[in-house]
Write a protein that holds these residues in place. Structure first.
Motif, short mmCIF file in Angstrom:
data_model
loop_
_atom_site.label_atom_id
_atom_site.label_comp_id
_atom_site.label_asym_id
_atom_site.label_seq_id
_atom_site.Cartn_x
_atom_site.Cartn_y
_atom_site.Cartn_z
N GLY A 193 80.07 7.97 108.98
CA GLY A 193 79.90 8.97 107.92
C GLY A 193 80.52 10.32 108.20
N ALA A 194 81.00 10.52 109.44
CA ALA A 194 81.58 11.83 109.74
C ALA A 194 82.93 11.96 109.05
CB ALA A 194 81.75 11.98 111.25
N TRP A 200 87.02 13.05 115.21
CA TRP A 200 87.82 13.05 116.44
C TRP A 200 87.17 13.91 117.51
CZ3 TRP A 200 89.96 17.14 119.03
CH2 TRP A 200 90.16 18.34 118.34
N ARG A 201 86.45 14.93 117.09
CA ARG A 201 85.79 15.80 118.07
C ARG A 201 84.68 15.06 118.79
NH1 ARG A 201 87.22 21.11 117.15
NH2 ARG A 201 88.51 21.43 115.30
N ILE A 202 83.88 14.32 118.00
CA ILE A 202 82.78 13.57 118.62
C ILE A 202 83.34 12.51 119.57
CG2 ILE A 202 80.78 12.11 118.16
CD1 ILE A 202 80.56 13.40 115.42
N THR B 121 88.39 18.07 92.87
CA THR B 121 87.83 18.79 94.02
C THR B 121 88.69 18.46 95.23
OG1 THR B 121 85.66 18.38 93.09
CG2 THR B 121 85.74 19.27 95.31
N ILE B 122 89.14 19.48 95.91
CA ILE B 122 90.03 19.27 97.06
C ILE B 122 89.26 18.54 98.15
CG2 ILE B 122 91.49 20.39 98.76
CD1 ILE B 122 91.60 22.77 96.78
N GLU B 123 89.80 17.42 98.61
CA GLU B 123 89.08 16.61 99.59
C GLU B 123 89.00 17.29 100.95
OE1 GLU B 123 90.96 12.81 99.45
OE2 GLU B 123 90.23 12.52 97.40
N ARG B 124 88.00 16.85 101.73
CA ARG B 124 87.73 17.56 102.98
C ARG B 124 88.72 17.25 104.10
NH1 ARG B 124 81.74 17.46 104.93
NH2 ARG B 124 81.81 15.26 104.32
N ASP B 125 89.60 16.24 103.90
CA ASP B 125 90.55 15.98 104.98
C ASP B 125 91.93 16.57 104.68
OD1 ASP B 125 91.23 12.46 104.19
OD2 ASP B 125 91.28 14.30 103.00
N GLY B 167 85.91 21.32 110.98
CA GLY B 167 85.42 20.10 111.60
C GLY B 167 84.41 20.36 112.70
N ARG B 168 84.23 21.63 113.03
CA ARG B 168 83.28 21.94 114.11
C ARG B 168 81.87 22.09 113.56
NH1 ARG B 168 85.62 26.86 117.47
NH2 ARG B 168 83.51 26.76 118.28
N HIS B 169 80.90 21.79 114.42
CA HIS B 169 79.49 22.00 114.06
C HIS B 169 78.81 22.68 115.22
CE1 HIS B 169 79.27 19.62 110.34
NE2 HIS B 169 80.19 18.88 110.90
N VAL B 170 77.74 23.37 114.92
CA VAL B 170 77.01 24.08 115.98
C VAL B 170 76.47 23.10 117.01
CG1 VAL B 170 75.06 25.57 116.49
CG2 VAL B 170 76.40 25.94 114.43
#
Lengths: 506, 203
Positions: A193-194, A200-202, B121-125, B167-170
């Motif tokens: 689901g990512a 790629w980071r995970i 809607t502009i896709e996230r990739d 693409g980063r998360h805390v």
């Protein structure tokens, strides 16, 4: 020459494998993990494999990373150069560290110190941070030197080429395995689901964790020498602690080390370069899907499972019949053929032909790496680590130079770069003609006939008479005796001269 | 022996020829019969959040029946020249099968006469870059026969920028730091234990 009980004053030791007078194994049993010899083998190849997986984890995912971090072809080229340049000096430093502290501590420390770079790849956010993490991760490739040093300490002349070849070959396999593993892990995480730019980071946590665990295994299960660890042997007086300056001096003043450093740059260096560029080459040139390009790229590195060991085995076989001269001839021939197939690879334009030629090319280039380390253990005994480090470092210099000249930015198309790289391989393999051992000969000359040159003369020349007076050269003496097998078939027909008299102590 | 050699040679030769058999439609052979316009709320758009409105239709000044062969319409997001510099994987090529200018599909649907509008809607990739929109008209064989784009022939006007997600998360940041610290600390721990057992063995 098979002794199975020791003469040290600590405890009597029995080894699972037959050993020589230095307690190095004279046989190589691949499917055993008996301590200390085979266990050291398995620990060293697995940890080296994990470092390769980490260092080349980025290339198969570059089509995703280049969009996420907005990289240009120049940025990618720079990061590729950075990934192999760190190890140039790290390998030389590692060689010295092995001579002084032992391969177990040296390699485990390096692996744990570079693991953070792999973890931080997950949070890279710009071309600069990407270059930095690839640079620091690349330092871990110095574990190659400790692996070779460890094998040369555990295995005797007749099998050292094989042991070095299999350990390094199966370690280098990581460069191929990662091209399969990373796209697979990436798609798994993305399917869970990512989004692409997070998946790629995970994925990078996998090689990082693997690397950390392999370092723990070395620290818990490994030992430096058949008789024990450096620290304990030094404390009990069984091993002399050598001086860094003398070890370093005797290493860098041996011209054979420099020649092997150059030629290794054009078998191993080429292998590293191809690991960095081949997935993108197939993805872009033949319009393949990411994981198809990964599979094809992987087959280059996967050939290491047999080709590098085959090089080592070939080296040992040639030595049995023709001695050191056979090892040198085989090395030159195989590496030159590798260059020829590289030239052809850049010229073919169809997918099928490219794959076939690439596989043939990989076999020759990797066998040449195995053959190189059939010669290295004999260049020096006192400074084995420094010579291994120089040769290994030279491999990385070759990778840096090749990527800088042919694969940076958009100056040459990738296919032209590959052809030119092949030409450079052929040219830089010629210096092997210049390697000469007085006691064994070189490619074109036989052993020295001016004076009776012996193995003892060669190895004891690394110790001053004062040092010999203190008895510091005993290990080299034993090694000289064991290395007489490098005369080839002549060893039985020649009488051994007795002009080298060891000092009478212990 | 000879038979296997012949078979291998045949496979290699066929492999070489397979590239030539793909349909080679060149971009310059297409007619510019469609008119495409794009409207967006601001100049710098965010992937995954912002929407763009795309309108396309046949150029009304052309004679009727020009679009008789058009069966499908394919609208794509394409890289502007500035985002193609030093990036060979986005290169514009004459032959459409090799062209990498347009890599994101906005929509592919059956062609109908008259103007169509779509809010996308502009896709996230979608990566950070400068873009324009191009629509291809395809015939019954799924081959391109005509196109239209919201920018001029030199691709310099009406471009818009999209900012990708990081693409980063805390949680990822924290995990990276924790594991790194753990590696270093465990190394120091090992050294400490070794020194202690070494000292004990000496005593």
């Amino acid at each position: 020459m098979e002794i199975s009980s020791t003469i040290t004053e600590t405890e009597p030791q029995k080894f699972a494998l037959p050993v020589d007078s230095e307690h190095k194994a004279t046989e190589f049993h691949l499917f055993s993990s008996a301590a200390p010899h085979m266990r050291a083998f398995h620990l060293s190849w697995i940890s080296f494999f994990s470092c390769f997986v980490s260092t080349f984890a980025a290339p198969p995912l570059l089509p995703i990373i280049r969009d996420n971090l907005n990289l240009t072809a120049t940025d990618i080229g720079n990061a590729g150069v950075a990934s192999v340049s760190g190890a140039v000096f790290a390998r030389i430093a590692m060689g010295t560290a092995c001579d002084l502290f032992g391969p177990r501590l040296a390699s485990a420390s390096l692996i744990l110190l570079t693991a953070p770079a792999v973890y931080f790849t997950s949070i890279a956010s710009s071309p600069i941070s990407f270059l930095l993490v690839r640079f620091f991760t690349g330092f871990s490739l110095a574990t190659f030197v400790s692996a070779q040093f460890w094998m040369s300490s555990m295995f005797s002349g007749p099998v050292v080429g094989t042991a070095n070849g299999v350990a390094a070959g199966w370690g280098n396999l990581g460069g191929g395995a990662t091209q399969l593993i990373m796209p697979l892990v990436f798609s798994l995480i993305r399917d869970i689901g990512a989004v692409k730019f997070t998946a790629w980071r995970i994925a990078f946590f996998i090689p990082a964790l693997f690397q950390t665990l392999s370092a723990f295994a070395i620290l818990i299960f490994g030992q430096d020498l058949p008789d024990g660890n450096y620290q304990r042997l030094q404390n009990s007086g069984n091993k002399q602690k050598d001086k860094f300056s003398r070890v370093f001096y005797h290493g860098i003043t041996n011209y054979r080390g420099w020649i092997l450093a150059l030629t290794y740059g054009y078998c191993f260096g080429v292998e590293l370069t191809v690991d960095n560029i081949i997935a993108e080459y197939f993805y872009d040139r033949f319009n393949l899907k990411l994981h198809t390009a990964g599979i094809i790229a992987a087959s280059f590195g996967l050939a290491n499972i047999v080709s590098r060991p085959a090089g080592g085995v070939l080296s040992d076989m040639m030595a049995k019949r023709f001695g050191m001269r056979g090892r040198l001839w085989a090395l030159w021939a195989v590496q030159t053929l590798g260059g020829v197939f590289c030239i052809i690879l850049g010229q073919v334009g169809s997918l099928t032909a490219s794959i076939v030629v690439m596989i043939v090319f990989s076999v020759f280039v990797q066998a040449a790496c195995g053959l190189t380390f059939g010669v290295v253990p004999f260049v020096s005994r006192r400074s084995l680590g420094v010579i291994s480090g120089m040769t290994g470092g030279g491999g990385n210099v070759g990778a840096v130079l090749t990527q800088l000249i042919f694969f940076k930015g958009s100056k040459y198309s990738k296919e032209t770069g590959i052809t030119l790289m092949g030409v450079m391989i052929v040219c830089c393999t010629l210096p092997i003609f210049l390697i000469y051992f007085p006691q064994w000969g070189g490619m074109f000359c036989g052993p020295s006939s001016e004076k009776i040159a012996t193995e003892e003369d060669y190895y004891l020349s690394e110790w001053s008479s004062k040092e010999q007076g203190k008895g510091l050269h005993q290990a080299s003496l034993k090694f000289a005796d064991n290395s007489r097998s490098e005369r080839g078939r002549r060893v039985h027909s020649q009488t051994l001269p007795s002009n080298a008299t060891p000092s009478a102590n212990v | 022996m000879a038979a296997t050699g012949l078979l291998l040679g045949l496979i290699l030769v066929l492999g070489c020829f397979s590239e030539i058999c793909v349909a080679t439609i060149s971009f310059s052979s297409l007619q510019t019969t469609l008119v495409v316009t794009v409207s967006h709320p601001r100049r710098l758009l965010r992937a995954g959040e912002d929407k763009i409105t795309v309108r396309w239709g046949l150029n009304q000044s052309l004679p009727a029946g020009t679009d008789s062969a058009y069966k499908t319409i394919k609208v794509q997001l394409c890289y502007a020249p500035i985002s193609q510099v030093d990036r060979a994987w986005r290169k514009t090529e004459e032959h459409l099968s090799k062209d990498k200018t347009c890599q994101f599909k906005i929509v592919k649907m059956p062609y109908t006469t008259g103007n169509q509008t779509l809010e996308w809607t502009i896709e996230r990739d979608v990566p950070t870059a400068t873009y324009f929109v191009r629509a291809y008209a395809l015939d019954a064989n799924d081959h391109e026969v005509a196109y239209g784009q919201n920018t001029d022939a030199k691709k310099t006007t009406n471009l818009f920028e999209i900012q990708a997600i990081s693409g980063r998360h805390v949680s990822l940041d924290i995990a990276s730091v924790c594991f790194s610290v753990f590696s270093i600390v465990s190394l120091m721990g090992f050294f400490f234990v070794e020194k202690r057992t070494g000292r004990k063995a000496q005593q």
